[in-house]
Scaffold this motif. Sequence first.
Motif, PDB file in Angstrom:
ATOM      1  N   HIS A  83       0.844  -1.211   0.000  1.00 49.44           N
ATOM      2  CA  HIS A  83       0.000   0.000   0.000  1.00 49.44           C
ATOM      3  C   HIS A  83       0.874   1.255   0.000  1.00 49.44           C
ATOM      4  CE1 HIS A  83      -3.834  -2.009   0.389  1.00 49.44           C
ATOM      5  NE2 HIS A  83      -3.444  -2.651   1.476  1.00 49.44           N
ATOM      6  N   THR A  84       1.684   1.408  -1.026  1.00 47.40           N
ATOM      7  CA  THR A  84       2.587   2.558  -1.100  1.00 47.40           C
ATOM      8  C   THR A  84       1.828   3.877  -1.112  1.00 47.40           C
ATOM      9  OG1 THR A  84       4.044   1.153  -2.402  1.00 47.40           O
ATOM     10  CG2 THR A  84       4.525   3.510  -2.401  1.00 47.40           C
ATOM     11  N   SER A  85       0.642   3.875  -1.683  1.00 41.28           N
ATOM     12  CA  SER A  85      -0.084   5.131  -1.852  1.00 41.28           C
ATOM     13  C   SER A  85      -0.492   5.762  -0.519  1.00 41.28           C
ATOM     14  CB  SER A  85      -1.344   4.901  -2.704  1.00 41.28           C
ATOM     15  OG  SER A  85      -2.185   3.940  -2.083  1.00 41.28           O
ATOM     16  N   PHE A  86      -0.512   4.978   0.547  1.00 42.43           N
ATOM     17  CA  PHE A  86      -0.907   5.519   1.851  1.00 42.43           C
ATOM     18  C   PHE A  86       0.272   6.133   2.603  1.00 42.43           C
ATOM     19  CE2 PHE A  86      -4.457   2.723   0.975  1.00 42.43           C
ATOM     20  CZ  PHE A  86      -5.538   3.386   1.519  1.00 42.43           C
ATOM     21  N   TRP A  87       1.471   6.009   2.035  1.00 43.92           N
ATOM     22  CA  TRP A  87       2.661   6.459   2.766  1.00 43.92           C
ATOM     23  C   TRP A  87       2.873   7.960   2.603  1.00 43.92           C
ATOM     24  CZ3 TRP A  87       2.562   1.971   4.727  1.00 43.92           C
ATOM     25  CH2 TRP A  87       3.558   1.511   5.590  1.00 43.92           C
TER      26      TRP A  87
END
Length: 859
Positions: free
Chosen positions: A711-715
């Motif tokens: 879930h890279t987009s939440f970083w």
Amino acid sequence: MNASRTSGAVPPAASVSETGFDPTLFDRFPTSGERPEGELGELEHVWRAPRGWGLLTVVNNNYVGIFYVGAAFLFFLLAGILALVMRVQLALPLNGVLPQETYNQFFTMHGTVMMFLFAVPAVEALGVLLLPQMLAARDLPFPRLSAYAFWAYLVGGLAFFASIFVGLAPNGGWFMYPPLTSTAYSPGINADFWLLGIGFIEISAIAGAIEIIVGVLKTRAPGMSLDKMPIFAWAMLVFAGMIIIAFPAVIFGTLALELERALNWPFFDPTRGGDPLLWQHLFWFFGHPEVYIIFLPAAGLVSMMVAALSRTPLVGYRLVVLALVATAFISFGVWAHHMFAVGMPRLSVGFFSAASMAVSVPAGIQVFAWIATLSVGRPRYQTPTLFLVGGLVTFVLGGLTGVMVAMVPFDWQVHDSYFIVAHLHYVLIGGMVFPMFAGFYYWTPMMSRRPLSERLGKWVFWLMFAGMQVTFLPMHLTGFMGMPRRVYTYLPGRDWEITNMISTVGAFMLAAGILIFLVDLIRNFRFAAEGNAGNVYGGGTLEWLPTGLYSTRSIPLVTSREPLWDRPGLSREVEEGRYFLPGSATGNRETIITSPLRAEPQYLQIMPGPSVWPLLSAIFTAGFFLLLTVQAYLVGVVSGLVAIWCMIRWLWETDRPVRPPTADIGAGIEVPTYVTGPSTHGWWAMVVLQIVIGMIFLMAAFSYLYLYGVHTSFWTAPPAPSWLALLLPLYGAGMGLAWLARVLLARRRSTLWSPATALLFGAASLLTGFVLDCLSWRWSGLDPEASGQGATVYGLLAIQGFVTGVAVLIALYVAARNSRGLVTRPRNNSFDLAVLFLIYTGAQGVLGAALVRLFPGAV
């Protein structure tokens, strides 16, 4: 040899034999009749057990081991009763014995109790009971820790099981997969009972594992080098090593899921950057090695009994030891074969499939060693032999189906069906339950005035063996026919009725065998620390020496793996007190601490006696977790503080040098009565504890990296790396000041700073670093409720906060001891262990701060 010597001591290592001792050492022991009778009376007085209610304070391994085994067997019976009710429910379609919700609680409690409250504690209990006798030690090195582990297990386990009577038992399966166990689908506190209850029980398991590791490595009889250890001691050493590696995964997993439920931190919520598959990775990293954690000690028991019952040494001793170690190593590479159906990459599937098949090789080596031993010996087909052979057949069948489910296409076909239920029970019952019952019959004469009945024992075996096959063999077919596991009923007309009815009949056959065993136990078991039934089956290892509450009468010099076979007069000589430590050298409880490899005497450990503090510590620790579960937070915190005070009071009585500074343990060998540094049993225990904490930290770091990968987009970007320029010096200063405190202690002359002051400043520096670490994330705007990144970062901070709090508490404790004149110069064990823990705390703080700021960095 690391011991001071008088003129009659053992020659230097260059001239000793391969046993590590001068071949003429036997001549230095007194001959028969030379030992004064008063030494035996002194031993009996020093090692006497309390009476009446005082038995609650007992710490002797004889008593604690019996209590431990009895409690584990009680949970086995309770889980078995739940299984019988479930089998009645499934005997016919659309049966109404149990409602759906109650059935869910029953199968969750059955699996949880069998795996967490019976299987692991039972083998750990056998270790506490048997290892001191097998190693010819007076006791394991931390008898009060064993007592605490037992009481924590019993109190916590009973409180956990009692939840089923008030409708609050967990209902999400013994694996507790989210999102089923999240607050959205399990809004009550049922899941919290599992999460906090099992997390607490794992503390007991880890305490026992620390005791076993240090005990096996440091309390063996002189001369018992690693290649002369009983196989069971090897198995328990590997077992305990696996616990300290595997259990931290489930400890962190339960902590994370409880934080998600209580504080809304989304570790496993995919809508906020979490992932429910993370739970499966954490759980099965523990869950599949646990199968071997259960199997390996049972395999050690089998290796011991096969040799004794065949009246011949075990075939392939060294290969069996290597197989134990190899099984442990490979087992940590097979956890994801429980996840073949989740859609993993092909490379991962191939690796875990290969590892799942490879782990059968070392298990097969042990099986062939047992068969070879039975073949070359002259086995007597008494009750223990029958259970060994029956268990061997059952385990091999379970192993074959295990190889089948290691093949991915086949696993897809039978995943979550009754085929898996059958496979699991064949492995666990054949690999652990049958060997345990064999052990009950084989070792009961060591603890009881009367052995168990051979006639009733054969009835027990045949009913249990036939009942096991009748119960679980049809389940393979039921699974092939499509019946899923964990269903509380089924519709008629699916051809599942016959196989389910057969399985129910078999379950009652199995229960009938266990009932007869209970009758036999009530009729014949009479606890006796001495005057027991004796070596009924002719074993050759040291647990069959004449014993009392002090374990063996005198500690022999070991020169072979089966000393009683190789030296027929050894029992008489030991009972006459001809060997090491025939009395109490200092007037206290003592045992000899030996070197880890060659078992050469290093020093005399002064052991603590009965105490109420381990019991009270366990009760208030259990109260802390139970009160948190029912959301009585204030009272729970008070209970936790009382538990900490009880532990401090327990420790306050320890670490006090005695006079004289050296003692003659026999054969003219003088050893110190107080030593410090890496050779001490306390230092080893602290290192093992730090490995446990380090593994919990590693599981948190894995979770952080795993969620970033999916879930890279939440970083979001971490705080400025410049924070590291402040945090690293603070953590580094804490480690440096701790080491400075150790240096100052070694200086006899006074200095500007006292050692205790330096230690307190070191703890303050670590605490300051932790507080600033938390504030940096808070000021950056990262919310632990907003994303998986926030949850894992604050999870890492929670772990760091825990160890920092412990470090501060340890520093205050040592400073308090110093103020009372209890810290000795130039070395002190309490001080050494405090320094070691503070250095670890600082190192973990540096790694955690660097990980979340430098990797993966800004996105």
